[in-house]
Design an enzyme around this catalytic site. Structure first.
Site, PDB file in Angstrom:
ATOM      1  CG  HIS A 116      -1.884   2.298   5.345  1.00 10.35           C
ATOM      2  ND1 HIS A 116      -2.618   3.105   6.033  1.00 10.35           N
ATOM      3  CD2 HIS A 116      -2.970   1.869   4.777  1.00 10.35           C
ATOM      4  CE1 HIS A 116      -3.875   3.424   6.080  1.00 10.35           C
ATOM      5  NE2 HIS A 116      -4.193   2.397   5.256  1.00 10.35           N
ATOM      6  CB  THR A 117       4.505   5.055   3.238  1.00 10.48           C
ATOM      7  OG1 THR A 117       4.360   5.933   4.372  1.00 10.48           O
ATOM      8  CG2 THR A 117       4.111   5.648   2.150  1.00 10.48           C
ATOM      9  CB  CYS A 118       4.750   3.059   8.315  1.00 10.95           C
ATOM     10  SG  CYS A 118       5.333   4.751   8.513  1.00 10.95           S
ATOM     11  CG  PHE A 119       2.068  -0.556   8.181  1.00 10.43           C
ATOM     12  CD1 PHE A 119       2.578  -1.300   9.119  1.00 10.43           C
ATOM     13  CD2 PHE A 119       1.106   0.637   8.558  1.00 10.43           C
ATOM     14  CE1 PHE A 119       2.413  -0.711  10.603  1.00 10.43           C
ATOM     15  CE2 PHE A 119       1.207   1.027   9.824  1.00 10.43           C
ATOM     16  CZ  PHE A 119       1.781   0.273  10.927  1.00 10.43           C
TER      17      PHE A 119
END
Length: 137
Positions: free
Chosen positions: A101-104
């Site tokens: 989960h790149t955003c997180f």
């Protein structure tokens, strides 16, 4: 005038960051989800796989999990950023790829039964599953 004070390597580091991923720094900035600890065998496999990877593979891992290929240069630049390692709960962990989960800046890591499987699955994921938002969600 200031450029004359720096070597080429120093200028590259300031402009681009360190080419290899400092795993000690990454460990310091890692937190674990509920029920996950660094002493668990599958988490040890995770770190061992990263240690065995080449610098290019470690950069690909960082791109896979965070969308960037270099770590912050200083502790101050890290700010509150931490990599999160969560368990990917499944009855057949060796059949699953890790989920990033790149955003997180997080990864769901299956409870792989061996280092060999962990390295193979992570290597496949960072090579073939690196498209951000490829699922259009």
């Amino acid at each position: 005038r200031l450029l004359a004070l720096l070597t080429g390597k120093e200028l590259e580091r300031l402009a681009c960051g360190v080419a290899d991923i400092d795993l000690a720094a990454l460990r310091r900035h890692t937190r674990y989800g509920v029920g996950v600890s660094p002493s668990q065998s599958h988490v040890k496999h995770f770190w061992s796989a990263l240690e065995a990877f080449s610098p290019e593979q470690r950069r690909a891992f960082l791109k896979f999990i965070w969308g960037r290929n270099r770590l912050p240069l200083t502790e101050a630049e890290w700010g509150d950023a931490t990599m999160r390692v969560h368990a990917l709960e499944t009855l057949t962990p060796d059949q699953h790829l890790p989920v990033a989960h790149t955003c997180f800046f997080s990864i769901e890591w299956p409870k792989y039964t061996s280092l060999h499987i962990a390295k193979a699955k992570l290597s496949y994921a960072i090579t073939h599953c690196a498209g951000i938002d490829a699922d259009n969600t």
